[in-house]
Design a protein around this motif. Sequence first.
Motif, mmCIF file in Angstrom:
data_model
loop_
_atom_site.group_PDB
_atom_site.id
_atom_site.type_symbol
_atom_site.label_atom_id
_atom_site.label_comp_id
_atom_site.label_asym_id
_atom_site.label_seq_id
_atom_site.Cartn_x
_atom_site.Cartn_y
_atom_site.Cartn_z
ATOM 1 N N UNK A 111 0.863 -1.176 0.000
ATOM 2 C CA UNK A 111 0.000 0.000 0.000
ATOM 3 C C UNK A 111 0.908 1.237 0.000
ATOM 4 N N UNK A 112 0.344 2.437 -0.189
ATOM 5 C CA UNK A 112 1.181 3.633 -0.235
ATOM 6 C C UNK A 112 2.164 3.764 0.927
ATOM 7 N N UNK A 113 1.762 3.390 2.132
ATOM 8 C CA UNK A 113 2.672 3.536 3.266
ATOM 9 C C UNK A 113 3.864 2.601 3.124
ATOM 10 N N UNK A 114 3.664 1.434 2.469
ATOM 11 C CA UNK A 114 4.771 0.494 2.236
ATOM 12 C C UNK A 114 5.808 1.143 1.337
ATOM 13 N N UNK A 115 5.327 1.733 0.257
ATOM 14 C CA UNK A 115 6.223 2.421 -0.664
ATOM 15 C C UNK A 115 6.893 3.602 0.038
ATOM 16 N N UNK A 116 6.106 4.346 0.801
ATOM 17 C CA UNK A 116 6.643 5.525 1.480
ATOM 18 C C UNK A 116 7.751 5.158 2.451
ATOM 19 N N UNK A 117 7.591 4.033 3.146
ATOM 20 C CA UNK A 117 8.598 3.606 4.122
ATOM 21 C C UNK A 117 9.946 3.369 3.456
ATOM 22 N N UNK A 118 9.916 2.670 2.311
ATOM 23 C CA UNK A 118 11.174 2.379 1.635
ATOM 24 C C UNK A 118 11.742 3.613 0.951
ATOM 25 N N UNK A 119 10.877 4.413 0.335
ATOM 26 C CA UNK A 119 11.343 5.655 -0.305
ATOM 27 C C UNK A 119 12.006 6.560 0.727
ATOM 28 N N UNK A 120 11.362 6.672 1.886
ATOM 29 C CA UNK A 120 11.920 7.495 2.963
ATOM 30 C C UNK A 120 13.273 6.962 3.408
ATOM 31 N N UNK A 121 13.375 5.631 3.520
ATOM 32 C CA UNK A 121 14.648 5.012 3.914
ATOM 33 C C UNK A 121 15.759 5.345 2.935
ATOM 34 N N UNK A 161 9.639 5.780 -6.575
ATOM 35 C CA UNK A 161 8.471 6.644 -6.668
ATOM 36 C C UNK A 161 7.814 6.531 -8.045
ATOM 37 N N UNK A 162 8.633 6.575 -9.106
ATOM 38 C CA UNK A 162 8.051 6.474 -10.457
ATOM 39 C C UNK A 162 7.509 5.075 -10.717
ATOM 40 N N UNK A 163 8.139 4.042 -10.126
ATOM 41 C CA UNK A 163 7.625 2.673 -10.278
ATOM 42 C C UNK A 163 6.264 2.552 -9.608
ATOM 43 N N UNK A 164 6.109 3.207 -8.500
ATOM 44 C CA UNK A 164 4.835 3.197 -7.788
ATOM 45 C C UNK A 164 3.723 3.738 -8.691
ATOM 46 N N UNK A 165 4.012 4.823 -9.428
ATOM 47 C CA UNK A 165 3.019 5.388 -10.341
ATOM 48 C C UNK A 165 2.669 4.400 -11.450
ATOM 49 N N UNK A 166 3.737 3.741 -11.966
ATOM 50 C CA UNK A 166 3.502 2.831 -13.091
ATOM 51 C C UNK A 166 2.659 1.632 -12.686
ATOM 52 N N UNK A 167 2.696 1.279 -11.391
ATOM 53 C CA UNK A 167 1.893 0.153 -10.912
ATOM 54 C C UNK A 167 0.495 0.581 -10.487
ATOM 55 N N UNK A 168 0.167 1.844 -10.762
ATOM 56 C CA UNK A 168 -1.205 2.308 -10.548
ATOM 57 C C UNK A 168 -1.538 2.725 -9.139
ATOM 58 N N UNK A 169 -0.544 2.868 -8.289
ATOM 59 C CA UNK A 169 -0.792 3.272 -6.912
ATOM 60 C C UNK A 169 -0.641 4.778 -6.771
ATOM 61 N N UNK A 170 -1.579 5.400 -6.063
ATOM 62 C CA UNK A 170 -1.524 6.843 -5.869
ATOM 63 C C UNK A 170 -0.722 7.163 -4.605
ATOM 64 N N UNK A 171 0.230 8.066 -4.734
ATOM 65 C CA UNK A 171 1.002 8.427 -3.539
ATOM 66 C C UNK A 171 0.149 9.203 -2.544
ATOM 67 N N UNK A 172 0.504 9.090 -1.283
ATOM 68 C CA UNK A 172 -0.167 9.894 -0.268
ATOM 69 C C UNK A 172 0.778 11.007 0.185
#
Length: 813
Positions: A102-112, A126-137
């Motif tokens: 979920x977005x928080x999963x991506x955010x945790x690693x991006x932040x790290x 971050x760009x991979x997250x967009x390509x997989x159709x997930x909206x950032x929070x």
Amino acid sequence: MKRFCSWKWQQTLECCLHHNDLERAKLVHGLMLSRGIHPPIVSANRFLDMLSEAGEIDQAVKVFDKMRQRDEYSWNTMIKGYARSRLLAEARLLFEQAPARVPITWSSLISGYALNGCEDEALELFWRMQSEGLKPNEYTFGSVLRACAVRPRLSCGQQVHAHVLKTGFDSNVFVVTGLVDMYAKCRRVHEATNLFSITPERNTVLWTAMVSGLSQNGEGRKAMEIFREMHRSGSRPNQFTFPSVLTACASISDIDFGTQIHNHIIQTGFGPNVFVESALVDMYSKCGDLSSAQLVLDNMIVADEVSWNSMIGGCVRHGLQARALCIFKRMHETAMRIDDFTYPSVLNSFASLNELKHGQSVHSMIVKTGFGTHKHVGNALVDMYAKCGSLGYASSVFITMPEPDVISWTSLITGYAHHGFHEDALRLFCDMKDAGISTDEFALASALSACAGLTVLEVGRQIHVIFIKSGFGSSLSIENSLVTMYAKCGCIMDAHTVFDLMPDRDVVSWTALIVGHAQNGRGNVSVELYEKMLRSGTKPDFITFVGVLFACSHAGLVEDGRYYFESMSKIHGISPSTEHYACMIDLLGRAGQIDAAEELLNEMPIKPDATVWKALLSACRVHGKIELGEMAACNLLALEPQNAVPYILLSHMYSSAGKWEEAAKIRRLMKSRGVTKEPGCSWIEVNNTVHAFLAEDRGHPRMAEIYSKIDLVMSLIKEAGYVPDRACALHDVDEEGKEIGLAYHSEKLAVAFGLLAVPPGCPIRVVKNLRVCGDCHSAIKYISKVFSRKIIVRDSNCYHHFSEGACSCRDYW
């Protein structure tokens, strides 16, 4: 009963977690598992989070592995824990294994990634997250904007900003704070200010980001104004706001506002905060109030290395190097952590005090503590060794640096230039350019100083072009160096042109031009410039008066010289040094006022040095004052027994008086002591190549042409009225041999080569290491007239501009 015990254990664990008692929680959790009791997922997640926050990642991994159930929170907590512990490979592996992202999963690693300096990976994720159709929070945006700010990367940050606008997060205060911080870190403070101004909802974090951004971009006054607005809005500053506004106060030395902030800090209860106290020490230190800085430091409950470093840096900045070293000693004795910010300040102190031995001791400490590879420390070491004249050590440190930057290159170039190794300085400058290192104004100024020392005009012109193309705009240090370079290369009008175009001038600018005109035989102009400098409001310094008195001496301005000498102490409060006395004795001696020169010598409140005795000896030689000359020579020999000058001047004085036996005795004494006269050498630069000549030199590839040219020159100037001055020739050869020897003096050979190699219409520029001899001076005057050439000769004393049979020195050199 078992169910009751399970419930009791769970309650006990919850109680430990509620009170943040990690040690008891670990004990209870271990006992539960040993009895086959697994805590519910909510409790397990809280325990996992507590371990992760405490940095006990290994223990967290064990808890995670033994969990019967895991949800998104469990996975996200472990990914964040790995990232926080800089175990990015493990975090990425767990991220890829996560059953749902979920977005928080991506955010945790991006932040790290962002926090650990892996900006590329953060942005790619971050760009991979967009390509997989997930909206950032909002947290995803905050993390990726932090990644853009670290390097910084403006273009990526602008792309993220565009995405923020598309997804409607542009009014989210958390995201706007990230944008403001990103733009400020990218030095686009205008964009940051605009965003801040259109955001209606502002919290403390956003206010702090704006204050910090302005402060970091040199907008100290604006940062202070934003802080005032924050105060008026009712937002309470925190432990990050105060350091930012204190940094702004320090940047413009506004100690009054800084003191008001200090009072506000005490009123709001942030006094004991280590970040705030460190910023206070830094502010007071940079503003010059070292007593207040020391008071804050002494009263800190937990003083960290940052505050100690600020104190040391403040002492160094305000010229209190000895005090800085005492603080460093205390810091070392109290086992305070010494880091890569401490060492540069301490090394700077040793450089200022010329304490090479102590600097080497600290160098050993640096090697032992593993800071030798740190760029700032390496730069400080190069600078310290270079300023102390230990250029071998400076080069050794420089060579071992992983990636020398413009600071280390410049320190080494400046060191070589300052200590007279001008060729090495220019070679390093060229190597720096070849290495693709962008030069700064200090490197250019040092290279120009080297050009002045070598009188390589064409190289100096090339560096001038580099400066113009560099886009630095106006630079006082470079422009001062250009004035000096052109003056020392005999291009006094070019020096004056640079000076006239300078938007700002300091005492160095005026002094460089005053000295330049004096050295180029324009003493009257030097005096006019000095008066103009006074009218401009610029105060003269020690060196200015050396230049003015030198100008008076070489222009025969005796009364002017007397007035300026007396004005030093009476008007300007500058006590004359031996250099000023030497100029005055030279001035009086040249004018034939030997008695007045001797009287001034006897009135000196300081002990005469070699320059004073040499000036008196030279005057005695010119005016035949043998007895006084002998006294001056004896004192000069006592100070510099291996200096050939007193032997030669005394010998010439005896010879001129017909005292051949005494002259021979001096030459024998000179020989018995192993004192040798420096051979006269003249050189000329043609097409960026320097051609050097000694007397009767036959080593040049074009020597046949040169000697043929000399013979022609001597014949033509004799027809024009030149008469060889055999008194300037060797005494142990016959009259014909004297005349032949005179013809092949080094300066005449250089001028003859100039007539062959320098295009008509261009001046011939010659440099000699010694004073030009009287016969060559006379001959070159005739050459300039017969061949219609402008000839510029720089000797050890001054410049001689020959044109149409006359010299700028008016035969008074």
